[in-house]
Design an enzyme around this catalytic site. Structure first.
Site, PDB file in Angstrom:
ATOM      1  N   ARG A 123       0.814  -1.232   0.000  1.00 57.10           N
ATOM      2  CA  ARG A 123       0.000   0.000   0.000  1.00 57.10           C
ATOM      3  C   ARG A 123       0.844   1.277   0.000  1.00 57.10           C
ATOM      4  NH1 ARG A 123      -2.918  -3.135   3.751  1.00 57.10           N
ATOM      5  NH2 ARG A 123      -4.627  -4.181   2.694  1.00 57.10           N
TER       6      ARG A 123
ATOM      7  N   LYS B  68       3.234  11.461 -11.568  1.00 58.40           N
ATOM      8  CA  LYS B  68       2.308  10.636 -12.363  1.00 58.40           C
ATOM      9  C   LYS B  68       3.004   9.303 -12.628  1.00 58.40           C
ATOM     10  CE  LYS B  68      -0.458  14.017 -14.894  1.00 58.40           C
ATOM     11  NZ  LYS B  68      -0.770  14.572 -16.227  1.00 58.40           N
TER      12      LYS B  68
ATOM     13  N   GLU C 240       9.982  18.172 -25.110  1.00 56.77           N
ATOM     14  CA  GLU C 240       9.401  18.606 -23.826  1.00 56.77           C
ATOM     15  C   GLU C 240      10.118  19.856 -23.296  1.00 56.77           C
ATOM     16  OE1 GLU C 240       6.635  17.225 -23.105  1.00 56.77           O
ATOM     17  OE2 GLU C 240       6.682  15.133 -23.758  1.00 56.77           O
TER      18      GLU C 240
ATOM     19  N   LYS D 261       8.160  22.863 -14.456  1.00 55.26           N
ATOM     20  CA  LYS D 261       7.240  21.758 -14.152  1.00 55.26           C
ATOM     21  C   LYS D 261       6.942  21.702 -12.649  1.00 55.26           C
ATOM     22  CE  LYS D 261       5.701  17.180 -14.847  1.00 55.26           C
ATOM     23  NZ  LYS D 261       5.718  15.904 -15.523  1.00 55.26           N
TER      24      LYS D 261
ATOM     25  N   GLU E 240      -4.020  17.862 -11.392  1.00 56.89           N
ATOM     26  CA  GLU E 240      -4.490  18.312 -12.707  1.00 56.89           C
ATOM     27  C   GLU E 240      -5.961  18.723 -12.719  1.00 56.89           C
ATOM     28  OE1 GLU E 240      -2.540  16.369 -16.015  1.00 56.89           O
ATOM     29  OE2 GLU E 240      -4.278  16.730 -17.271  1.00 56.89           O
TER      30      GLU E 240
ATOM     31  N   ARG F 249      -2.160  22.250 -14.582  1.00 58.05           N
ATOM     32  CA  ARG F 249      -1.259  21.153 -14.980  1.00 58.05           C
ATOM     33  C   ARG F 249      -1.569  20.662 -16.389  1.00 58.05           C
ATOM     34  NH1 ARG F 249       1.253  16.165 -11.369  1.00 58.05           N
ATOM     35  NH2 ARG F 249       2.491  15.345 -13.082  1.00 58.05           N
TER      36      ARG F 249
ATOM     37  N   ASN G 278       0.285  19.633 -21.325  1.00 62.79           N
ATOM     38  CA  ASN G 278      -0.055  18.772 -22.465  1.00 62.79           C
ATOM     39  C   ASN G 278      -0.078  19.524 -23.788  1.00 62.79           C
ATOM     40  OD1 ASN G 278      -0.351  16.253 -21.143  1.00 62.79           O
ATOM     41  ND2 ASN G 278      -2.214  17.029 -20.217  1.00 62.79           N
TER      42      ASN G 278
ATOM     43  N   HIS H  66       0.181  17.706 -27.073  1.00 66.59           N
ATOM     44  CA  HIS H  66      -0.056  16.288 -26.787  1.00 66.59           C
ATOM     45  C   HIS H  66      -1.357  15.755 -27.387  1.00 66.59           C
ATOM     46  CE1 HIS H  66       3.328  16.906 -24.170  1.00 66.59           C
ATOM     47  NE2 HIS H  66       3.262  15.693 -23.658  1.00 66.59           N
TER      48      HIS H  66
ATOM     49  N   HIS I  53      -0.886  12.599 -29.368  1.00 69.46           N
ATOM     50  CA  HIS I  53      -1.464  11.291 -29.028  1.00 69.46           C
ATOM     51  C   HIS I  53      -2.176  10.685 -30.235  1.00 69.46           C
ATOM     52  CE1 HIS I  53      -1.514  12.235 -24.446  1.00 69.46           C
ATOM     53  NE2 HIS I  53      -0.387  11.681 -24.828  1.00 69.46           N
TER      54      HIS I  53
ATOM     55  N   HIS J 186       7.179   9.261 -28.523  1.00 71.07           N
ATOM     56  CA  HIS J 186       6.256  10.230 -27.927  1.00 71.07           C
ATOM     57  C   HIS J 186       6.732  11.670 -28.183  1.00 71.07           C
ATOM     58  CE1 HIS J 186       3.569  12.000 -24.952  1.00 71.07           C
ATOM     59  NE2 HIS J 186       4.613  12.539 -24.351  1.00 71.07           N
TER      60      HIS J 186
HETATM   61  P1  NAD Z   1      12.095   5.097 -22.465  1.00 73.59           P
HETATM   62  O1  NAD Z   1      11.987   4.969 -21.022  1.00 73.59           O
HETATM   63  O2  NAD Z   1      11.526   4.023 -23.324  1.00 73.59           O
HETATM   64  O3  NAD Z   1      13.636   5.304 -22.857  1.00 73.59           O
HETATM   65  C1  NAD Z   1      14.000   5.447 -24.211  1.00 73.59           C
HETATM   66  C2  NAD Z   1      15.095   4.446 -24.595  1.00 73.59           C
HETATM   67  O4  NAD Z   1      16.346   4.904 -24.101  1.00 73.59           O
HETATM   68  C3  NAD Z   1      14.903   3.052 -24.030  1.00 73.59           C
HETATM   69  O5  NAD Z   1      15.316   2.095 -24.964  1.00 73.59           O
HETATM   70  C4  NAD Z   1      15.839   3.061 -22.818  1.00 73.59           C
HETATM   71  O6  NAD Z   1      16.256   1.778 -22.440  1.00 73.59           O
HETATM   72  C5  NAD Z   1      16.975   3.861 -23.357  1.00 73.59           C
HETATM   73  N1  NAD Z   1      17.819   4.531 -22.367  1.00 73.59           N
HETATM   74  C6  NAD Z   1      17.432   5.120 -21.216  1.00 73.59           C
HETATM   75  N2  NAD Z   1      18.466   5.763 -20.673  1.00 73.59           N
HETATM   76  C7  NAD Z   1      19.518   5.566 -21.472  1.00 73.59           C
HETATM   77  C8  NAD Z   1      20.861   6.006 -21.441  1.00 73.59           C
HETATM   78  N3  NAD Z   1      21.308   6.831 -20.494  1.00 73.59           N
HETATM   79  N4  NAD Z   1      21.707   5.582 -22.413  1.00 73.59           N
HETATM   80  C9  NAD Z   1      21.238   4.789 -23.413  1.00 73.59           C
HETATM   81  N5  NAD Z   1      19.978   4.371 -23.530  1.00 73.59           N
HETATM   82  C10 NAD Z   1      19.125   4.774 -22.557  1.00 73.59           C
HETATM   83  O7  NAD Z   1      11.437   6.474 -22.996  1.00 73.59           O
HETATM   84  P2  NAD Z   1      11.356   7.947 -22.379  1.00 73.59           P
HETATM   85  O8  NAD Z   1      11.253   8.838 -23.547  1.00 73.59           O
HETATM   86  O9  NAD Z   1      12.406   8.188 -21.362  1.00 73.59           O
HETATM   87  O10 NAD Z   1       9.971   7.923 -21.595  1.00 73.59           O
HETATM   88  C11 NAD Z   1       8.762   7.693 -22.270  1.00 73.59           C
HETATM   89  C12 NAD Z   1       7.732   7.237 -21.271  1.00 73.59           C
HETATM   90  O11 NAD Z   1       7.552   8.268 -20.311  1.00 73.59           O
HETATM   91  C13 NAD Z   1       6.376   6.934 -21.864  1.00 73.59           C
HETATM   92  O12 NAD Z   1       5.912   5.707 -21.357  1.00 73.59           O
HETATM   93  C14 NAD Z   1       5.514   8.090 -21.386  1.00 73.59           C
HETATM   94  O13 NAD Z   1       4.168   7.721 -21.226  1.00 73.59           O
HETATM   95  C15 NAD Z   1       6.163   8.426 -20.085  1.00 73.59           C
HETATM   96  N6  NAD Z   1       5.947   9.806 -19.649  1.00 73.59           N
HETATM   97  C16 NAD Z   1       5.515   9.989 -18.371  1.00 73.59           C
HETATM   98  C17 NAD Z   1       5.330  11.269 -17.890  1.00 73.59           C
HETATM   99  C18 NAD Z   1       4.928  11.473 -16.468  1.00 73.59           C
HETATM  100  O14 NAD Z   1       4.617  12.608 -16.093  1.00 73.59           O
HETATM  101  N7  NAD Z   1       4.946  10.443 -15.657  1.00 73.59           N
HETATM  102  C19 NAD Z   1       5.604  12.384 -18.711  1.00 73.59           C
HETATM  103  C20 NAD Z   1       6.054  12.162 -20.010  1.00 73.59           C
HETATM  104  C21 NAD Z   1       6.235  10.861 -20.459  1.00 73.59           C
HETATM  105  N1  GLY Z   2       3.639  15.200 -18.450  1.00 69.28           N
HETATM  106  C1  GLY Z   2       2.488  15.888 -18.007  1.00 69.28           C
HETATM  107  C2  GLY Z   2       2.339  15.949 -16.531  1.00 69.28           C
HETATM  108  O1  GLY Z   2       3.180  15.497 -15.780  1.00 69.28           O
HETATM  109  O2  GLY Z   2       1.363  16.441 -16.059  1.00 69.28           O
END
Ligand code: NAD
Ligand code: GLY
Length: 358
Positions: free
Chosen positions: A120, A142, A184, A226, A236, A240, A244, A247, A251, A264
């Site tokens: 939990r 998030k 971003e 942020k 949000e 917040r 987006n 986005h 999307h 993305h």
């Molecule tokens: P990812 O986590 O898939 O990483 C991209 C690639 O880079 C992967 O293959 C990973 O293994 C590789 N990688 C990571 N660090 C590395 C490094 N230092 N050297 C070499 N390779 C490396 O993608 P991302 O763009 O980091 O994140 C995308 C995700 O984030 C999506 O699932 C999206 O929904 C989420 N997201 C969440 C929020 C939030 O607020 N929580 C905001 C934006 C995006």
């Molecule tokens: N990436 C959008 C948020 O964190 O609200």
């Protein structure tokens, strides 16, 4: 090293930005209190950085367990989440255990959700290793996984205890992933800080060339923006949603092409060009802003023309966006560079924007 604070009262946490952070015992020590420290990472990042983090935690006397997940958005699901729980339960980790998310946004979102659920709720630390994760996903709490019927549809708000953004880890990031993170960064300038937008335009070559000082500033200013938004609207209810920007169109591109075809950040980059076009078409920003935004997105190595999915398909896909209300699509638009707001838009202008940008 720069330290920012995300001010959420008793859940406030530091965001440390710098180099060589993974080896610094003092940065981890205050946030890893129990016996167990569970590093969650993936098959790409583990060989690069997991040992450094494990050694730091061992020096702090922790029992270190490492969960190595398969890499990729396709694995952001229940099955992979269960691998984290398998490691936690297999190691008899108790409710004082701390999870360490070492990787990009996929690892960060899944680790945070696992931390929210395990017994939990246990603490977790974000150690983002992609530009996108350092400027966006590691900050703000998030967390979640995908469902076959929708991206990020299962999740929780669960704030980390700290964020450690080590700029040095970006040296191994593929070019395409660096560009995706830049989307971003540009977004933060466009929605909240015209001066930062000007700075990005002036430093785009240094950023593309991975200059440490330039990347550090981009991560710092993005996290400041942020953190301020999240501090004022954690769940949000309003402001917040402006994070987006780009986005809604993005999307639709991601879903329309099939997830993974465009990253993305690539879809968001192109989506920001469309959202800027729509803002100008509706008279909110000067028309001259549109080529400016398009130029910086292109200079970051991101696409500026959307795939031709067909106008109706774009609109259908945008109706299932999380911001849609009763089928009414809500867009984040600019009313000047550095200021964003949410609105519905007339169908004719939306279609004109789609025609002009695919
Ligand atoms: P990812 O986590 O898939 O990483 C991209 C690639 O880079 C992967 O293959 C990973 O293994 C590789 N990688 C990571 N660090 C590395 C490094 N230092 N050297 C070499 N390779 C490396 O993608 P991302 O763009 O980091 O994140 C995308 C995700 O984030 C999506 O699932 C999206 O929904 C989420 N997201 C969440 C929020 C939030 O607020 N929580 C905001 C934006 C995006
Ligand atoms: N990436 C959008 C948020 O964190 O609200």
């Amino acid at each position: 090293m720069i330290t920012l604070k995300l001010d959420l009262g008793e859940r406030a946490y530091p965001i440390h930005i710098g180099t060589e952070l993974l080896k610094q015992d003092a940065l981890f020590a205050p946030h890893v209190r129990g016996t167990h420290a569970v590093i969650v990472t993936n098959t790409t990042v583990a060989p690069l950085y997991a040992e450094q983090v494990a050694q730091t935690l061992q020096r702090l006397g922790k029992r270190v367990v490492t969960a190595v997940l398969p890499d990729g958005e396709a694995h952001k699901n229940w099955q992979t989440l269960n691998l984290i729980f398998d490691e936690l339960l297999g190691a008899q980790a108790d409710r004082k255990a701390t999870l360490i998310a070492l990787g990009g946004g996929v690892v960060g979102d899944m680790t945070g959700f696992a931390a929210a659920c395990y017994m939990r709720g246990v603490p977790f630390v974000q150690v983002p290793t992609t530009l996108l994760a350092q400027v966006d996903s590691s900050v703000g709490g998030k967390t979640g996984i995908n469902h076959p019927l929708g991206k990020n549809m299962i999740g929780a708000f669960w704030q980390p205890s700290a964020v450690l953004a080590d700029i040095g880890t970006l040296s191994t990031l593929p070019d395409r992933e660096l560009a995706a993170g830049m989307a971003e960064v540009i977004k933060h300038g466009a929605i909240a800080d015209e001066t930062f937008f000007d700075w990005i335009e002036a430093h785009i070559d240094a950023l593309n060339g991975r200059d440490t000082a330039a990347l550090t500033h981009a991560v710092q200013r993005s996290c400041e923006i942020k953190a301020a938004v999240v501090a004022s609207d954690e769940r949000e209810q309003g402001l917040r949603a402006t994070l987006n920007f780009g986005h809604t169109f993005g999307h639709a591109i991601e879903a329309g092409l099939g997830y993974g075809e465009w990253l993305h950040g690539e879809a968001v980059g192109c989506g920001m060009v469309m959202a800027a076009d729509l803002s100008a078409r509706l008279g909110f920003i000067d028309e001259a802003m549109v080529p400016r935004i398009k130029a910086v997105v292109a200079a970051a190595g991101l696409p500026v023309t959307g795939p031709d999915l067909g106008e109706d398909r774009y609109i259908d896909l945008m109706r299932v966006d999380k911001k849609a209300e009763g089928g009414d699509i809500r867009f984040v638009l600019l009313n000047r560079l550095g200021q964003a707001f949410m609105t519905s838009v007339p169908d004719a202008e939306l279609r004109a924007t789609l025609r002009a940008n695919v």
